[in-house]
Write a protein that holds these residues in place. Structure first.
Motif, PDB file in Angstrom:
ATOM      1  N   VAL A 177      -9.028  19.322  -5.364  1.00  0.00           N
ATOM      2  CA  VAL A 177      -8.474  18.968  -6.676  1.00  0.00           C
ATOM      3  C   VAL A 177      -6.960  19.183  -6.692  1.00  0.00           C
ATOM      4  O   VAL A 177      -6.197  18.339  -7.175  1.00  0.00           O
ATOM      5  CB  VAL A 177      -9.145  19.803  -7.793  1.00  0.00           C
ATOM      6  CG1 VAL A 177      -8.437  19.580  -9.122  1.00  0.00           C
ATOM      7  CG2 VAL A 177     -10.623  19.443  -7.901  1.00  0.00           C
ATOM      8  N   GLN A 178      -6.515  20.311  -6.156  1.00  0.00           N
ATOM      9  CA  GLN A 178      -5.087  20.630  -6.139  1.00  0.00           C
ATOM     10  C   GLN A 178      -4.303  19.634  -5.290  1.00  0.00           C
ATOM     11  O   GLN A 178      -3.198  19.219  -5.656  1.00  0.00           O
ATOM     12  CB  GLN A 178      -4.869  22.057  -5.607  1.00  0.00           C
ATOM     13  CG  GLN A 178      -5.545  23.146  -6.406  1.00  0.00           C
ATOM     14  CD  GLN A 178      -4.737  23.569  -7.625  1.00  0.00           C
ATOM     15  OE1 GLN A 178      -4.059  22.762  -8.238  1.00  0.00           O
ATOM     16  NE2 GLN A 178      -4.816  24.846  -7.974  1.00  0.00           N
ATOM     17  N   LEU A 179      -4.869  19.239  -4.163  1.00  0.00           N
ATOM     18  CA  LEU A 179      -4.218  18.234  -3.319  1.00  0.00           C
ATOM     19  C   LEU A 179      -4.074  16.913  -4.066  1.00  0.00           C
ATOM     20  O   LEU A 179      -3.019  16.269  -4.020  1.00  0.00           O
ATOM     21  CB  LEU A 179      -5.024  18.011  -2.032  1.00  0.00           C
ATOM     22  CG  LEU A 179      -4.798  18.976  -0.877  1.00  0.00           C
ATOM     23  CD1 LEU A 179      -5.775  18.673   0.252  1.00  0.00           C
ATOM     24  CD2 LEU A 179      -3.367  18.896  -0.360  1.00  0.00           C
ATOM     25  N   LYS A 180      -5.140  16.507  -4.737  1.00  0.00           N
ATOM     26  CA  LYS A 180      -5.115  15.256  -5.484  1.00  0.00           C
ATOM     27  C   LYS A 180      -4.050  15.305  -6.585  1.00  0.00           C
ATOM     28  O   LYS A 180      -3.301  14.344  -6.786  1.00  0.00           O
ATOM     29  CB  LYS A 180      -6.490  14.961  -6.081  1.00  0.00           C
ATOM     30  CG  LYS A 180      -6.680  13.522  -6.558  1.00  0.00           C
ATOM     31  CD  LYS A 180      -8.131  13.248  -6.886  1.00  0.00           C
ATOM     32  CE  LYS A 180      -8.388  11.776  -7.115  1.00  0.00           C
ATOM     33  NZ  LYS A 180      -7.548  11.164  -8.138  1.00  0.00           N
ATOM     34  N   SER A 205      -8.999  10.144   0.770  1.00  0.00           N
ATOM     35  CA  SER A 205      -8.847   9.388   2.017  1.00  0.00           C
ATOM     36  C   SER A 205      -7.723   8.356   1.980  1.00  0.00           C
ATOM     37  O   SER A 205      -7.124   8.049   3.003  1.00  0.00           O
ATOM     38  CB  SER A 205     -10.172   8.701   2.383  1.00  0.00           C
ATOM     39  OG  SER A 205     -10.538   7.764   1.390  1.00  0.00           O
ATOM     40  N   ALA A 206      -7.416   7.831   0.796  1.00  0.00           N
ATOM     41  CA  ALA A 206      -6.380   6.800   0.696  1.00  0.00           C
ATOM     42  C   ALA A 206      -4.996   7.381   0.432  1.00  0.00           C
ATOM     43  O   ALA A 206      -4.004   6.654   0.508  1.00  0.00           O
ATOM     44  CB  ALA A 206      -6.738   5.816  -0.419  1.00  0.00           C
ATOM     45  N   SER A 207      -4.916   8.693   0.145  1.00  0.00           N
ATOM     46  CA  SER A 207      -3.632   9.253  -0.265  1.00  0.00           C
ATOM     47  C   SER A 207      -3.024  10.268   0.694  1.00  0.00           C
ATOM     48  O   SER A 207      -1.810  10.502   0.661  1.00  0.00           O
ATOM     49  CB  SER A 207      -3.765   9.902  -1.647  1.00  0.00           C
ATOM     50  OG  SER A 207      -4.764  10.907  -1.641  1.00  0.00           O
ATOM     51  N   ILE A 208      -3.830  10.907   1.564  1.00  0.00           N
ATOM     52  CA  ILE A 208      -3.268  11.891   2.485  1.00  0.00           C
ATOM     53  C   ILE A 208      -3.682  11.613   3.925  1.00  0.00           C
ATOM     54  O   ILE A 208      -4.690  10.957   4.184  1.00  0.00           O
ATOM     55  CB  ILE A 208      -3.662  13.338   2.107  1.00  0.00           C
ATOM     56  CG1 ILE A 208      -5.160  13.576   2.335  1.00  0.00           C
ATOM     57  CG2 ILE A 208      -3.259  13.672   0.683  1.00  0.00           C
ATOM     58  CD1 ILE A 208      -5.557  15.038   2.210  1.00  0.00           C
ATOM     59  N   MET A 216       0.840  -1.204   0.000  1.00  0.00           N
ATOM     60  CA  MET A 216       0.000   0.000   0.000  1.00  0.00           C
ATOM     61  C   MET A 216       0.876   1.255   0.000  1.00  0.00           C
ATOM     62  O   MET A 216       1.856   1.333   0.748  1.00  0.00           O
ATOM     63  CB  MET A 216      -0.917   0.014   1.245  1.00  0.00           C
ATOM     64  CG  MET A 216      -1.847   1.218   1.314  1.00  0.00           C
ATOM     65  SD  MET A 216      -2.911   1.208   2.769  1.00  0.00           S
ATOM     66  CE  MET A 216      -3.971  -0.172   2.375  1.00  0.00           C
ATOM     67  N   LYS A 217       0.547   2.209  -0.868  1.00  0.00           N
ATOM     68  CA  LYS A 217       1.326   3.437  -0.977  1.00  0.00           C
ATOM     69  C   LYS A 217       1.219   4.241   0.311  1.00  0.00           C
ATOM     70  O   LYS A 217       0.148   4.401   0.886  1.00  0.00           O
ATOM     71  CB  LYS A 217       0.815   4.269  -2.156  1.00  0.00           C
ATOM     72  CG  LYS A 217       1.659   5.492  -2.446  1.00  0.00           C
ATOM     73  CD  LYS A 217       1.114   6.241  -3.655  1.00  0.00           C
ATOM     74  CE  LYS A 217       1.922   7.500  -3.929  1.00  0.00           C
ATOM     75  NZ  LYS A 217       1.377   8.261  -5.088  1.00  0.00           N
ATOM     76  N   LYS A 218       2.355   4.768   0.764  1.00  0.00           N
ATOM     77  CA  LYS A 218       2.391   5.564   1.982  1.00  0.00           C
ATOM     78  C   LYS A 218       1.595   6.848   1.808  1.00  0.00           C
ATOM     79  O   LYS A 218       1.687   7.528   0.774  1.00  0.00           O
ATOM     80  CB  LYS A 218       3.840   5.903   2.331  1.00  0.00           C
ATOM     81  CG  LYS A 218       3.994   6.726   3.605  1.00  0.00           C
ATOM     82  CD  LYS A 218       5.450   7.093   3.823  1.00  0.00           C
ATOM     83  CE  LYS A 218       5.600   8.019   5.032  1.00  0.00           C
ATOM     84  NZ  LYS A 218       7.009   8.445   5.218  1.00  0.00           N
ATOM     85  N   LYS A 219       0.806   7.204   2.816  1.00  0.00           N
ATOM     86  CA  LYS A 219       0.023   8.425   2.748  1.00  0.00           C
ATOM     87  C   LYS A 219       0.922   9.648   2.915  1.00  0.00           C
ATOM     88  O   LYS A 219       1.917   9.614   3.634  1.00  0.00           O
ATOM     89  CB  LYS A 219      -1.062   8.435   3.833  1.00  0.00           C
ATOM     90  CG  LYS A 219      -2.184   7.435   3.598  1.00  0.00           C
ATOM     91  CD  LYS A 219      -3.290   7.626   4.618  1.00  0.00           C
ATOM     92  CE  LYS A 219      -4.448   6.675   4.361  1.00  0.00           C
ATOM     93  NZ  LYS A 219      -5.570   6.892   5.297  1.00  0.00           N
ATOM     94  N   VAL A 220       0.544  10.719   2.231  1.00  0.00           N
ATOM     95  CA  VAL A 220       1.286  11.977   2.324  1.00  0.00           C
ATOM     96  C   VAL A 220       0.756  12.772   3.518  1.00  0.00           C
ATOM     97  O   VAL A 220      -0.451  12.940   3.672  1.00  0.00           O
ATOM     98  CB  VAL A 220       1.122  12.813   1.033  1.00  0.00           C
ATOM     99  CG1 VAL A 220       1.899  14.123   1.138  1.00  0.00           C
ATOM    100  CG2 VAL A 220       1.581  12.011  -0.176  1.00  0.00           C
ATOM    101  N   GLU A 221       1.665  13.238   4.375  1.00  0.00           N
ATOM    102  CA  GLU A 221       1.254  14.059   5.511  1.00  0.00           C
ATOM    103  C   GLU A 221       0.792  15.433   5.021  1.00  0.00           C
ATOM    104  O   GLU A 221       1.358  15.984   4.073  1.00  0.00           O
ATOM    105  CB  GLU A 221       2.429  14.262   6.471  1.00  0.00           C
ATOM    106  CG  GLU A 221       2.937  12.990   7.114  1.00  0.00           C
ATOM    107  CD  GLU A 221       4.173  13.237   7.961  1.00  0.00           C
ATOM    108  OE1 GLU A 221       4.511  14.426   8.191  1.00  0.00           O
ATOM    109  OE2 GLU A 221       4.806  12.255   8.375  1.00  0.00           O
ATOM    110  N   VAL A 222      -0.226  15.978   5.669  1.00  0.00           N
ATOM    111  CA  VAL A 222      -0.686  17.333   5.373  1.00  0.00           C
ATOM    112  C   VAL A 222      -0.639  18.146   6.661  1.00  0.00           C
ATOM    113  O   VAL A 222      -1.168  17.725   7.692  1.00  0.00           O
ATOM    114  CB  VAL A 222      -2.117  17.342   4.800  1.00  0.00           C
ATOM    115  CG1 VAL A 222      -2.657  18.773   4.712  1.00  0.00           C
ATOM    116  CG2 VAL A 222      -2.148  16.688   3.428  1.00  0.00           C
TER     117      VAL A 222
END
Length: 317
Positions: free
Chosen positions: A77-80, A114-117, A1-7
């Motif tokens: 959108v920009q975050l994605k 939800s799956a990326s950040i 699973m790809k590591k989530k990006v911290e925000v």
């Protein structure tokens, strides 16, 4: 699973020192060898603060609008796009000084993200003299109070502009608004960066003056979680659940199926009101519920949903 990006979200009223803090944070992340991007929002048509961002750091700007009103969807959108176009460890969001922190956080929790950040922290920068004097409209007073109330870290900045006695008053009133936040009193936005990745041992790294003001360190009090969903949801049971837990749940959103319809819906719950918007059949999405709330714990929410028989919660990967 790809590591989530911290925000990490930076909030604070105009002139509080957010851009100076951002510049320091970017230098800190570079020394750590982390891959960083910046998403910056300004009310005007021309970006000024973006000059603090080095040219080798991915930057997206949203001009002439506030996250909390006209361009909330654009932020998602920009975050994605940032997570898809770059391999990143962390994204810093510098919001306009007029933005409400809860609305910024809300914009960061679109179900498609939800799956990326992963929301790591919300930092609020306070101009200590401005906070002390309160020479502003009631609306602005309410805004900066909320920026403090919903922060995980409060940076009490520009303390060289007030006396020791005045600083004591500022600390006391901020402590009253948000007793669970980590707080530091500084000049020139010189935050102790260790608290971003070493929260448990931070007390040992602070100065004596700072340590006196950080005796009760807690985890993030305003949290988010994403719960993958299996099966259809009973609309009435869901709304009863939300009414029972409205003091804790500030927002809930997601893609869900309902027992009374074969379609999939974009669900939004805010300020006590649920909304359902039918998703076009050609759009492929995975059912999920994203929650924002005070001291929420994902496992406890899952158990409550199971106990009420509202949904079957799938195994969390």
């Amino acid at each position: 699973m790809k590591k989530k990006v911290e925000v990490i979200i930076l909030s604070g009223f105009l002139g509080s020192g957010k851009s100076t803090l951002l510049s320091r944070l970017l230098s800190y992340e570079k020394k750590r060898g982390r891959k960083v991007a910046v998403l910056m929002n300004e009310l005007g048509k021309v970006s000024i603060d973006s000059s603090v961002v080095p040219s080798d750091i991915p930057l997206k700007e949203m001009l002439n609008g506030c996250i909390c009103c006209s361009i909330q969807g654009e932020l998602s959108v920009q975050l994605k796009e940032l997570t898809e176009e770059h391999t990143l460890d962390v994204i810093y969001i510098e919001a306009t000084g007029a933005a409400h922190p809860l609305d910024v956080l809300d914009a960061c929790t679109h179900p498609l993200l939800s799956a990326s950040i992963q929301i790591q922290a919300s930092i609020s920068v306070v101009n200590s003299k401005q906070w002390l004097e309160q020479k502003m409209s009631n609306m602005m007073k309410k805004l900066i109070t909320h920026q403090v109330k919903f922060a995980d870290i409060v940076l009490i900045n520009k303390i060289d502009q007030i006396t020791e006695n005045e600083l004591t008053k500022v600390k006391a009133t901020i402590e009253k608004e948000n007793p669970s936040a980590i707080k530091q009193a500084v000049t020139f936005s010189q935050m102790d960066m260790n608290i971003l990745h070493d929260r448990n041992s931070q007390l040992g790294k602070l100065s004596e003056k700072q340590r006196d003001f950080n005796t009760d360190v807690k985890s993030l009090h305003l949290k988010t979680c994403a719960i993958p969903i299996e099966g259809a949801i009973n609309r009435i049971q869901l709304e009863e659940f939300l009414e029972e837990n409205q003091a804790q749940l500030l927002r809930m959103k997601g893609f869900i199926r309902l027992t009374d319809s074969p379609a999939i819906y974009l669900f939004n719950y805010a300020y006590g009101f649920p909304m359902y918007e039918r998703v076009k059949s050609e759009v492929q999405v995975s059912p999920v519920l994203v929650c924002i709330g005070e001291e929420i714990i994902q496992e406890e929410l899952e158990e409550k949903l199971k106990e009420r028989g509202i949904v079957k919660v799938s195994q969390i990967g």
